[in-house]
Scaffold this motif. Structure first.
Motif, short mmCIF file in Angstrom:
data_model
loop_
_atom_site.label_atom_id
_atom_site.label_comp_id
_atom_site.label_asym_id
_atom_site.label_seq_id
_atom_site.Cartn_x
_atom_site.Cartn_y
_atom_site.Cartn_z
N GLU A 91 0.81 -1.22 0.00
CA GLU A 91 0.00 0.00 0.00
C GLU A 91 0.85 1.27 0.00
N ASP A 92 2.12 1.15 0.41
CA ASP A 92 3.02 2.31 0.49
C ASP A 92 3.89 2.49 -0.76
N VAL A 93 3.72 1.62 -1.74
CA VAL A 93 4.58 1.60 -2.92
C VAL A 93 4.08 2.60 -3.97
N TYR A 94 5.03 3.25 -4.62
CA TYR A 94 4.75 4.08 -5.80
C TYR A 94 5.56 3.53 -6.96
N LEU A 95 5.11 3.84 -8.17
CA LEU A 95 5.73 3.30 -9.36
C LEU A 95 6.27 4.42 -10.26
N SER A 96 7.24 4.05 -11.06
CA SER A 96 7.72 4.89 -12.15
C SER A 96 8.02 3.94 -13.31
N PHE A 97 7.74 4.38 -14.52
CA PHE A 97 7.90 3.52 -15.68
C PHE A 97 8.96 4.04 -16.63
N GLN A 98 9.62 3.11 -17.28
CA GLN A 98 10.55 3.42 -18.37
C GLN A 98 10.06 2.63 -19.57
N GLU A 99 9.72 3.32 -20.64
CA GLU A 99 9.18 2.65 -21.82
C GLU A 99 10.10 2.83 -23.02
N MET A 102 -4.68 0.21 -11.13
CA MET A 102 -6.05 0.32 -10.62
C MET A 102 -6.39 -0.87 -9.73
N ASN A 103 -6.00 -2.07 -10.15
CA ASN A 103 -6.30 -3.26 -9.36
C ASN A 103 -5.62 -3.24 -8.00
N LEU A 104 -4.40 -2.71 -7.94
CA LEU A 104 -3.64 -2.70 -6.69
C LEU A 104 -3.82 -1.40 -5.90
N GLY A 105 -4.38 -0.39 -6.52
CA GLY A 105 -4.53 0.90 -5.85
C GLY A 105 -3.19 1.60 -5.65
N ILE A 106 -2.30 1.44 -6.62
CA ILE A 106 -0.95 2.01 -6.54
C ILE A 106 -0.78 2.98 -7.70
N GLY A 107 -0.24 4.16 -7.42
CA GLY A 107 -0.07 5.16 -8.46
C GLY A 107 1.33 5.22 -9.03
N SER A 108 1.41 5.68 -10.26
CA SER A 108 2.70 5.94 -10.89
C SER A 108 3.00 7.42 -10.71
N ILE A 109 4.19 7.72 -10.22
CA ILE A 109 4.56 9.11 -9.95
C ILE A 109 5.42 9.70 -11.05
N GLY A 110 5.62 8.96 -12.11
CA GLY A 110 6.42 9.49 -13.21
C GLY A 110 6.80 8.40 -14.17
N GLY A 111 7.53 8.81 -15.18
CA GLY A 111 7.98 7.84 -16.16
C GLY A 111 8.77 8.53 -17.24
N LYS A 112 9.40 7.73 -18.06
CA LYS A 112 10.19 8.24 -19.18
C LYS A 112 9.86 7.37 -20.38
N ASP A 113 9.46 8.00 -21.47
CA ASP A 113 9.17 7.20 -22.66
C ASP A 113 10.19 7.50 -23.74
N SER A 114 10.39 6.51 -24.59
CA SER A 114 11.32 6.65 -25.69
C SER A 114 10.82 5.85 -26.88
#
Length: 186
Positions: free
Chosen positions: A55-63, A90-102
């Motif tokens: 519940e305390d986890v946040y995510l960031s993505f690299q694409e 949405m299923n886990l109730g965890i948000g992404s706080i950022g990301g980088k796409d390429s």
């Protein structure tokens, strides 16, 4: 998962930061949706195995994706991956706080597989950290697996139930099997 004590200039702290990643190029190549969904699940699972509360986890993505050009099939890959990652969040109730796409994953006639790497981060206390090695001889080994839905992905409730069971196993060895399987994990 890596865990680091937060450095302070003077004094002592028991605060630490956690970080883990998830991605499987073989799944992502077959289904960008499934690959991204499972990248989120893997990164969060590694955090839980190391002692963090999901519940305390946040995510960031690299694409990374191939150049899209004018081919509709190529445009569908990034969209499918983003939808898979969004559904997992949405299923886990965890948000992404950022990301980088390429979109630079192409060179001449070579393309990268659809790539969405999930990075999970949080903070905690040093005494909450759990390592993956066996603590003593003769200990039981348990394999917790979530229920899979019709789409072949873990259902949210069974995944959360596994996270709760793992979190209750404080001070034991916990490890998240990845593509190399359970035998490799043991």
């Amino acid at each position: 998962c890596m865990v680091h004590r937060v450095s302070v200039e003077k004094g002592h702290t028991d605060d630490c930061s956690y970080m883990a990643w998830g991605y499987d190029p073989y799944i992502s190549e077959k289904s960008p949706y499934h690959g991204a969904y499972l990248a989120v699940v893997e990164s969060v699972s590694k955090m839980v195995a190391a002692g963090a509360k999901f519940e305390d986890v946040y995510l960031s993505f690299q694409e990374y994706f191939e150049r899209l050009r004018t081919e509709p099939k190529r445009w569908g890959k990034p969209l499918a991956a983003l939808l898979g990652a969004f559904k997992a969040q949405m299923n886990l109730g965890i948000g992404s706080i950022g990301g980088k796409d390429s979109m630079s994953g192409s060179f001449e006639k070579l393309d990268v597989p659809p790539t969405l790497v999930s990075f999970a981060v949080t903070t905690g206390k040093v005494d909450e950290v759990v390592s993956g090695e066996f603590k003593a001889a003769g200990r039981r080994v348990a394999w917790l697996r979530p229920v899979l839905g019709e789409d072949g992905l873990p259902t949210a409730e069974s995944l959360k139930d596994c996270f709760d069971q793992v979190y209750a196993c404080k001070k034991t060895a916990v490890y998240t099997p990845t593509r190399t399987g359970v035998a490799d994990a043991v």
